[in-house]
Design an enzyme around this catalytic site. Structure first.
Site, PDB file in Angstrom:
ATOM      1  N   LYS A 150       8.218  12.275  14.658  1.00 30.82           N
ATOM      2  CA  LYS A 150       9.232  13.341  15.078  1.00 30.82           C
ATOM      3  C   LYS A 150       9.004  14.339  13.562  1.00 30.82           C
ATOM      4  O   LYS A 150       9.203  15.733  13.844  1.00 30.82           O
ATOM      5  CB  LYS A 150      10.495  13.019  14.464  1.00 30.82           C
ATOM      6  CG  LYS A 150      11.459  12.587  15.926  1.00 30.82           C
ATOM      7  CD  LYS A 150      13.011  12.674  16.061  1.00 30.82           C
ATOM      8  CE  LYS A 150      13.105  11.475  15.035  1.00 30.82           C
ATOM      9  NZ  LYS A 150      13.240  10.635  15.327  1.00 30.82           N
TER      10      LYS A 150
ATOM     11  N   ARG B 249      23.456  14.023  16.330  1.00 26.83           N
ATOM     12  CA  ARG B 249      22.997  12.305  16.758  1.00 26.83           C
ATOM     13  C   ARG B 249      23.624  12.172  18.042  1.00 26.83           C
ATOM     14  O   ARG B 249      24.242  10.646  18.517  1.00 26.83           O
ATOM     15  CB  ARG B 249      23.277  11.296  15.405  1.00 26.83           C
ATOM     16  CG  ARG B 249      22.470  12.064  14.293  1.00 26.83           C
ATOM     17  CD  ARG B 249      22.727  10.693  13.142  1.00 26.83           C
ATOM     18  NE  ARG B 249      21.847  11.262  12.766  1.00 26.83           N
ATOM     19  CZ  ARG B 249      20.947  10.418  11.924  1.00 26.83           C
ATOM     20  NH1 ARG B 249      19.914   9.434  13.071  1.00 26.83           N
ATOM     21  NH2 ARG B 249      20.012  10.757  11.254  1.00 26.83           N
TER      22      ARG B 249
ATOM     23  N   ARG C  22       1.933  -1.710  10.787  1.00 28.41           N
ATOM     24  CA  ARG C  22       1.409  -1.375   9.235  1.00 28.41           C
ATOM     25  C   ARG C  22       1.917  -2.445   8.664  1.00 28.41           C
ATOM     26  O   ARG C  22       2.811  -2.997   7.613  1.00 28.41           O
ATOM     27  CB  ARG C  22       3.372  -0.195   9.322  1.00 28.41           C
ATOM     28  CG  ARG C  22       2.551   0.897   9.826  1.00 28.41           C
ATOM     29  CD  ARG C  22       4.726   1.559   9.412  1.00 28.41           C
ATOM     30  NE  ARG C  22       5.429   1.162   8.676  1.00 28.41           N
ATOM     31  CZ  ARG C  22       5.418   2.458   7.463  1.00 28.41           C
ATOM     32  NH1 ARG C  22       4.718   3.964   7.860  1.00 28.41           N
ATOM     33  NH2 ARG C  22       6.501   2.357   6.780  1.00 28.41           N
TER      34      ARG C  22
ATOM     35  N   ARG D 180       5.819  -5.001   5.543  1.00 26.70           N
ATOM     36  CA  ARG D 180       6.748  -4.692   4.885  1.00 26.70           C
ATOM     37  C   ARG D 180       7.957  -5.594   5.755  1.00 26.70           C
ATOM     38  O   ARG D 180       7.965  -5.699   6.654  1.00 26.70           O
ATOM     39  CB  ARG D 180       7.755  -3.784   4.571  1.00 26.70           C
ATOM     40  CG  ARG D 180       6.814  -2.618   4.097  1.00 26.70           C
ATOM     41  CD  ARG D 180       7.470  -1.638   3.307  1.00 26.70           C
ATOM     42  NE  ARG D 180       8.191  -0.749   4.189  1.00 26.70           N
ATOM     43  CZ  ARG D 180       9.188  -0.208   4.893  1.00 26.70           C
ATOM     44  NH1 ARG D 180       8.996   1.019   3.560  1.00 26.70           N
ATOM     45  NH2 ARG D 180       9.408   0.351   5.554  1.00 26.70           N
TER      46      ARG D 180
ATOM     47  N   ARG E 190      16.007  -1.607  15.512  1.00 23.99           N
ATOM     48  CA  ARG E 190      16.472  -0.203  15.196  1.00 23.99           C
ATOM     49  C   ARG E 190      16.382   0.450  16.589  1.00 23.99           C
ATOM     50  O   ARG E 190      16.522   2.030  17.264  1.00 23.99           O
ATOM     51  CB  ARG E 190      15.534   0.578  14.363  1.00 23.99           C
ATOM     52  CG  ARG E 190      15.940  -0.637  12.785  1.00 23.99           C
ATOM     53  CD  ARG E 190      14.568   0.015  12.298  1.00 23.99           C
ATOM     54  NE  ARG E 190      13.954   1.613  12.083  1.00 23.99           N
ATOM     55  CZ  ARG E 190      12.728   2.084  11.650  1.00 23.99           C
ATOM     56  NH1 ARG E 190      12.083   0.650  10.809  1.00 23.99           N
ATOM     57  NH2 ARG E 190      12.327   2.787  11.779  1.00 23.99           N
TER      58      ARG E 190
END
Ligand SMILES: [Zn+2]
Length: 237
Positions: A31, A106, A145, A178, A189
């Site tokens: 985004k 939101r 990642r 991470r 999430r």
């Protein structure tokens, strides 16, 4: 880009979109990148409520004075204050040709208020770009990642692996995974995102404002798809 598309882009720059462009999409859908590119291409400001909060607080405005203690305590800033800042922002001259939002609205309440404000300020019909992703691919993109410890270079073990496992190509530093990028954290999430976003998707679909974009394509292809939509809107305005 063919000649017709190029022409339309030029027209777009001259005439402007004159409306809000909203990006809806889960974390990892790109985004932010796409919002930046749209902002550049159509010369629109890329708005974020975070920037607005910081600006109002640093200028010590009435809204800033209301928001500051709430933010300091980590509490949610009520819609009334958020919308006050948004309205104040889109009245600025740089928003005359429209603006790009990602991360806002939101909630349904915010979406409704934003629609009302846009109508009051005579903006054209909002365009909502729904960045559609396949959940398993997105999961791979996010869990793959790896970040270089020394300089933050970013790799993806599936899509953009380093030449040597666990070692940064640029500076030879260690690559780390991470804690935020593990499957359970990301799964949580994404689930929260879906819960939050589904009502917005329905809201904008019902009003005929939603355009779906395949966000799993290469970033440049996604940009092209979005540009086609926006150029089409300008051409038919
Ligand atoms: Zn590095």
């Amino acid at each position: 880009m063919d000649a017709a598309t190029a022409d339309q882009s030029v027209i777009g720059m001259l005439r402007g979109l004159g409306r809000a462009v909203i990006l809806l999409g889960p974390p990892g859908a790109g985004k932010g990148t796409q919002a930046q590119r749209i902002a550049q291409r159509y010369r629109l400001p890329h708005l974020s409520t975070g920037d607005m909060f910081r600006d109002h607080i640093s200028r010590d405005t009435e809204l800033g004075r209301k928001a500051k203690p709430l933010m300091a305590r980590g509490e949610l800033v009520p819609d009334e204050i958020v919308l006050g800042m948004v309205e104040d922002r889109i009245e600025q001259p740089d928003c005359t040709n429209g603006f790009v939002f990602d991360g806002f609205p939101r909630t349904l309440n915010q979406a409704d208020d934003l629609e009302r404000i846009c109508k009051q300020h005579r903006f054209g019909a909002t365009i909502v770009l729904h960045m559609v992703v396949q959940k398993d691919l997105l999961m791979r993109r996010l869990t793959g990642r790896r970040i270089c410890l020394a300089n933050g270079h970013i790799y993806n073990i599936y899509e953009r692996p380093p030449k040597q496992d666990g070692v940064c190509d640029v500076d030879g530093s260690e690559l780390i995974h991470r804690q935020d990028d593990t499957e359970s954290v990301i799964g949580g999430r994404l689930h929260a995102y879906e819960q939050q976003t589904q009502p917005l998707v329905e809201y904008y679909t019902q009003r005929g404002l939603l355009e779906s974009v395949d966000a799993m394509a290469e970033a440049d292809a996604v940009t092209e798809c979005i540009a086609k939509i926006l150029d089409g809107v300008i051409a038919s305005a």
